[in-house]
Each structure stands twice: as C-alpha cells, then as structure tokens.
Design an enzyme around this catalytic site. Structure first.
Site, mmCIF file in Angstrom:
data_model
loop_
_atom_site.group_PDB
_atom_site.id
_atom_site.type_symbol
_atom_site.label_atom_id
_atom_site.label_comp_id
_atom_site.label_asym_id
_atom_site.label_seq_id
_atom_site.Cartn_x
_atom_site.Cartn_y
_atom_site.Cartn_z
ATOM 1 C CD GLU A 173 -12.675 -10.746 0.587
ATOM 2 O OE1 GLU A 173 -12.718 -9.556 0.939
ATOM 3 O OE2 GLU A 173 -12.298 -11.664 1.341
ATOM 4 C CE LYS A 215 -15.671 -10.963 3.030
ATOM 5 N NZ LYS A 215 -14.873 -11.215 4.250
ATOM 6 C CB SER A 256 -18.669 -4.115 5.422
ATOM 7 O OG SER A 256 -17.402 -4.358 6.007
#
Length: 330
Positions: A173, A215, A256
């Site tokens: 990520e 991610k 998000s």
C-alpha cells in the site's frame, strides 16, 4: 508460491473486495468517542464484531484487515477472531506496520516503521491463521522527494519479501495522500513516481508479483482542490497504473483515501468501465464502507441489525463498481 498466488487472486476476485478494519487503538477509540461510544477495548471488539458478522458480507467481501488487538480477541461466542472470519467466509488479514515517523533529512516526509522483528511476528500471525498482511507507506505530494519514495519503497519491498517467506500474501500500500489542495497533474506525477519506485524495489527484493495485492490511491485532486469528473479520475488513474504496474500483479484493491463511498465507488466503476485492465480492479475501503455503520450502531446492541444493513449496502455498492455498473458521468 502457488497457494499465495491463489490467495491473492481470491482477495481481488471480481465482485468482492477487502474490508479495512485495522485502525490503531488510538484512532479507533477516537472514532468511537466521536460517535458517542466510550473508547474501551470491549467496545472496539464489539464494533469490529458487528462488522465481520454482518449477514451476507462474504458475498461481497473476500477478506478483512485487522489490527493486532482485534486479531488477538475473541467474539462474544468464544471464537477467536481469525477463526470466526474463516468460518464466516472471510480471509483474515493483519496490519503489521507500526505507524510513521519523520524521515531524517526527508524535507518533512514520513517513513513507515515496523521492520524490526517483523519476521518473527509474521511467523506468529501465520500460525494463528493470517492469510494476508498490510503495510502502508504514506506519500505526501507536498513533501515527497526521490529519497523519501525510495526509503518507503525499500521498506515495502522488505516487508513483502518477509510476508511471502512466511506464507502470507502482502498487500502493498503506497498511498499518495488526498489531503491538500494539489491538482490532478501533481497527484498523477507523484503516484507514477511512487509506483515506479515501489516496483523497482519489489523486483530487487525478489518478490513474486503474482502473489501480492497492490493497494494504491485513486489519482485525484486533493480534497481541498478543484474536483474533476469521475470519468477523468478513472482515465488518469488507469493510465498511471498501465505505465507503472506489471501485468503479473493479479489484482489492485484501491483505498478510498478520505473520499465518500459514493465518490470512491464512482471512481472504481469508471476505471472498470475502461475494460482493458490486465489485473482485477476492486476495493479495499475503510471509512468509505464503515463510517455510516458506526453512526448507525453507536454502541447499542439494538442497532446492530440496522448498522449491518448499512455496511452491507455500502459494500454492495463497491462490489457493483467492480462490474462498472454504476453511473460514472458525475
């Protein structure tokens, strides 16, 4: 690596995504208190139990990322959380980084900590049932430098290699923060440079790209910047990913980044609508899925059914976005 590759593919299978419920004790307590709930260990456990026991959740969610505290807890019925997740059809994951600290000589940039002793911790998590892990690197478009990107990329690569060594799929990520007033071009440039550095580091570390999940952030203007259409976000994000992410990666699960459920799902739908991706494109949202459920729950057992309905509706909207089934013109 065949089992790890199968797990990575399962985590990002079309129509399902990953629920991020891995907030730190401090962050989760603050969010509970903002909703009028005491930030106690039991309340943190009850909140996460409400999430993972939502009826039908496994139809749209493949796995759930847990904090260390939650991973070691038991539900009210006595089942340990990793076992309960698997019995509910959810792969249990664990956040293994320990947060960020200022990077020395880094111009205000941050670097993620947690590599010390990570191999031993991963071995323990694997023995206790973890299928995957997560490590988050934080990149600020206002302060990032080549040095900062390289240091965070190196940490992500070492983490990913250790995960695979211990039979755990790494979620990689590298988040370019949406905070700020930067424009779309700045985010695209920073995201592209960050992903390039990350995949260079993964290659150097010998990480099997077929057994990871990426991610990343959506490429958007800063939250205080001028918004652009979802179709534009989709097109620019896809272009950045196509130029930086190898085809060998099985799936990309977007964070998000502070965007609402509706906006984040519209971005995801727009990217999937392009239809030429070599990877599965899905979601790994946190606040965009759970904030509404927390407000509905507010620590009251009587509100659990309503809160679970709210969570499931948000997850179903995100799952539909993996099929490009939402309106993307906004």
């Amino acid at each position: 690596m065949s089992d790890l590759r199968a797990t990575a593919a399962a985590l990002t299978a079309r129509g399902r995504g990953i629920l991020a419920a891995d907030e730190s004790i401090r962050t989760m307590s603050a969010r509970l208190e903002a909703a009028g709930v005491a930030g106690t260990e039991d309340n943190r456990r009850d909140y996460r139990e409400m999430l993972i026991t939502t009826p039908g959740l496994a139809t749209v969610v493949s796995g759930v990322i847990l904090s260390d505290e939650t991973f070691g807890q038991r539900l009210r019925d006595g089942r340990d959380v990793p076992t309960a997740c698997r019995e509910l059809g959810l792969l249990p994951g664990i956040k293994v980084d320990t947060g960020t600290s200022p990077l020395p000589s880094g111009n205000g940039a941050l670097v993620t900590e947690g590599l010390d002793g990570l191999g031993a911790r991963l071995a323990d998590y694997a023995e206790r049932g973890a299928a995957f892990a997560k490590w988050r690197a934080v990149i600020d478009a206002r302060t990032t430098t080549p040095y900062a990107r390289q240091e965070n990329a190196a940490a992500l690569a070492r983490y990913a290699a250790l995960c695979q060594q211990h039979g755990i799929v790494p979620i990689v990520e590298p988040e370019v923060l949406a905070d700020g007033d930067h424009d779309l071009v700045t985010c695209a440039k920073t995201t592209s440079e960050t992903l390039s550095a990350v995949f260079d580091a993964l290659a150097a570390a010998g990480v099997d790209l077929g057994a990871i999940v990426l991610k990343p952030n959506f490429v958007t203007p800063g939250l205080r910047g001028t918004p652009v259409a979802s179709r534009t976000v989709g097109a620019v994000t896809f272009d950045v990913l196509r130029r930086t992410v190898p085809d060998a990666v099985p799936g990309i699960a977007f964070l998000s980044g502070g965007h609402s459920n509706e906006r984040a799902c519209a971005f995801l739908s727009a990217i999937n609508a392009i239809g030429r991706a070599p990877w599965a494109l899905t979601f790994s949202f946190g606040r965009a899925l759970v904030s509404d459920a927390l407000q509905a729950w507010r620590g009251d057992d009587a509100n659990v059914p309503l809160a679970q309905q709210v969570l499931l509706a948000n997850c179903e909207r995100a799952a539909r976005a993996t099929e490009a089934a939402l309106t993307v013109a906004s």
